[in-house]
Design an enzyme around this catalytic site. Structure first.
Site, mmCIF file in Angstrom:
data_model
loop_
_atom_site.group_PDB
_atom_site.id
_atom_site.type_symbol
_atom_site.label_atom_id
_atom_site.label_comp_id
_atom_site.label_asym_id
_atom_site.label_seq_id
_atom_site.Cartn_x
_atom_site.Cartn_y
_atom_site.Cartn_z
ATOM 1 N N ASP A 159 9.800 -6.997 11.649
ATOM 2 C CA ASP A 159 8.718 -7.893 11.245
ATOM 3 C C ASP A 159 8.833 -8.041 9.729
ATOM 4 O O ASP A 159 8.409 -7.172 8.975
ATOM 5 C CB ASP A 159 7.386 -7.261 11.668
ATOM 6 C CG ASP A 159 6.158 -8.005 11.157
ATOM 7 O OD1 ASP A 159 6.303 -8.911 10.314
ATOM 8 O OD2 ASP A 159 5.046 -7.658 11.601
ATOM 9 N N CYS A 186 11.658 0.880 15.914
ATOM 10 C CA CYS A 186 12.189 -0.343 15.291
ATOM 11 C C CYS A 186 13.268 0.032 14.280
ATOM 12 O O CYS A 186 14.376 -0.492 14.326
ATOM 13 C CB CYS A 186 11.067 -1.124 14.623
ATOM 14 S SG CYS A 186 9.843 -1.774 15.785
ATOM 15 N N SER A 221 14.712 -4.207 15.239
ATOM 16 C CA SER A 221 13.694 -5.253 15.269
ATOM 17 C C SER A 221 12.898 -5.164 13.983
ATOM 18 O O SER A 221 12.456 -4.078 13.606
ATOM 19 C CB SER A 221 12.773 -5.064 16.476
ATOM 20 O OG SER A 221 11.707 -6.001 16.473
ATOM 21 N N LEU A 248 10.266 -13.627 11.417
ATOM 22 C CA LEU A 248 8.931 -13.933 10.910
ATOM 23 C C LEU A 248 8.079 -14.367 12.088
ATOM 24 O O LEU A 248 8.486 -15.246 12.862
ATOM 25 C CB LEU A 248 8.991 -15.061 9.880
ATOM 26 C CG LEU A 248 9.624 -14.729 8.527
ATOM 27 C CD1 LEU A 248 9.951 -16.005 7.772
ATOM 28 C CD2 LEU A 248 8.697 -13.841 7.700
ATOM 29 N N HIS A 250 0.847 -1.190 0.000
ATOM 30 C CA HIS A 250 0.000 0.000 0.000
ATOM 31 C C HIS A 250 0.882 1.239 0.000
ATOM 32 O O HIS A 250 1.177 1.808 1.052
ATOM 33 C CB HIS A 250 -0.913 -0.034 1.229
ATOM 34 C CG HIS A 250 -2.108 0.839 1.109
ATOM 35 N ND1 HIS A 250 -2.479 1.743 2.080
ATOM 36 C CD2 HIS A 250 -3.041 0.954 0.126
ATOM 37 C CE1 HIS A 250 -3.577 2.367 1.709
ATOM 38 N NE2 HIS A 250 -3.935 1.906 0.534
ATOM 39 N N ARG A 278 31.498 11.784 8.268
ATOM 40 C CA ARG A 278 31.063 10.460 8.717
ATOM 41 C C ARG A 278 30.018 10.576 9.828
ATOM 42 O O ARG A 278 29.748 9.601 10.537
ATOM 43 C CB ARG A 278 32.279 9.654 9.171
ATOM 44 C CG ARG A 278 33.259 9.361 8.034
ATOM 45 C CD ARG A 278 34.414 8.481 8.483
ATOM 46 N NE ARG A 278 35.327 9.183 9.377
ATOM 47 C CZ ARG A 278 36.447 9.793 8.978
ATOM 48 N NH1 ARG A 278 36.773 9.795 7.693
ATOM 49 N NH2 ARG A 278 37.237 10.378 9.852
ATOM 50 N N ARG A 279 29.444 11.769 9.949
ATOM 51 C CA ARG A 279 28.455 12.035 10.996
ATOM 52 C C ARG A 279 27.096 12.405 10.410
ATOM 53 O O ARG A 279 26.297 13.091 11.061
ATOM 54 C CB ARG A 279 28.950 13.157 11.909
ATOM 55 C CG ARG A 279 30.288 12.836 12.565
ATOM 56 C CD ARG A 279 30.769 13.968 13.442
ATOM 57 N NE ARG A 279 32.069 13.671 14.042
ATOM 58 C CZ ARG A 279 32.704 14.475 14.898
ATOM 59 N NH1 ARG A 279 32.153 15.642 15.234
ATOM 60 N NH2 ARG A 279 33.879 14.128 15.394
#
Length: 264
Positions: free
Chosen positions: A169, A146, A167, A208, A51, A126-127
């Site tokens: 999903d 996440c 993290s 998963l 979507h 590098r910042r």
């Protein structure tokens, strides 16, 4: 996108079964990376319909610095509803950290404005970093970030971006995350007069959910389609002036949508 399907296969083959905050259960790997050359097409998953309207509106909402879902609801985007309180508030989530990171002196840092200014004036720095992981405010957030940290990189007149996602999903969230940061990279490149380089996605706990296994199998049975094209139709004066109608997705011919439950 073959890279995305390869990640799914890797989790199924090499992952470990773990419990999680939501109580759903996951199959998980730790540490995984994918690279997408943005000059060769827009990295939007085609083995199920994504979507794009929700992806664009969510990104514009982040860039506005907003943390109430009112704008999203006005535009028929419901992806944050499960975490919002009765007033639609989420606490100091992404938009707040991107646009108004609080300092000890009581001021606020607009990380997005800052990083664009740095890309223009110090492209070899590098910042060139934006972080949403504000340890001092995590307990005030409806959901800890996440996709927590991203860095820009300029070389040979091209802008690349790497995201660290603590993290992930993989079935529901990752297609959104890849497309969102690819689009953000396009917008920043336009604002900084740079060509497109790579989007690099790096995952921490990459999983998963146990109630997404049938959907994953269905998706793996489908053949990826050619990448679509994303065009930015105008150049606004600033990164904050883009509107939904400024983006045109063409040649997107995905397989049908696959429904799956959200782990809250």
């Amino acid at each position: 996108m073959k890279q995305y399907l390869d990640l799914m296969k890797h989790i199924l083959a090499e992952g470990v079964d773990k419990s999680d905050r939501t109580g759903t259960g996951t199959r998980s790997v730790f540490g995984y990376q994918m690279r997408f050359d943005l000059s060769k097409g827009f990295p939007l998953v085609s083995t199920k319909k994504c979507h794009m309207r929700s992806i664009i509106h969510e990104l514009l909402w982040f860039l506005k610095g907003e943390t109430n879902v009112a704008y999203l609801r006005e535009n028929k985007v419901s992806i944050w509803d499960e975490w919002a309180d009765e007033n639609g508030d989420l606490g100091p989530v992404y938009g707040a950290q991107w646009r108004s990171w609080p300092t000890q002196s009581g001021d606020a840092i607009d990380q997005i404005s800052q990083v664009i200014a740095q890309i223009k004036s110090q492209p070899d720095s590098r910042r060139l970093i934006v972080s949403a992981w504000n340890v001092g405010e995590l307990d005030k957030m409806a959901l800890a970030p996440c996709h927590a940290f991203f860095q820009f990189y300029v070389a040979d007149g091209k802008l690349s971006c790497q995201l660290y996602q603590r993290s992930c999903d993989v079935f529901l969230g990752l297609p959104f995350n890849i497309a969102s940061y690819a689009l953000l990279t396009m917008m920043v490149a336009q604002q900084c007069d740079l060509a497109l380089g790579d989007f690099v996605w790096t995952g921490g706990d990459t999983h998963l959910y146990s109630n997404h296994m049938e959907q994953t199998a269905l998706q793996l049975s489908r053949e990826p389609m050619p990448l679509p094209t994303m065009t930015i139709l105008r150049r606004p004066e600033s990164i904050f002036d883009y509107q939904f109608d400024d983006f045109e997705l063409t040649n997107y011919a995905p397989h049908p949508h696959i429904k799956a439950p959200v782990a809250v």
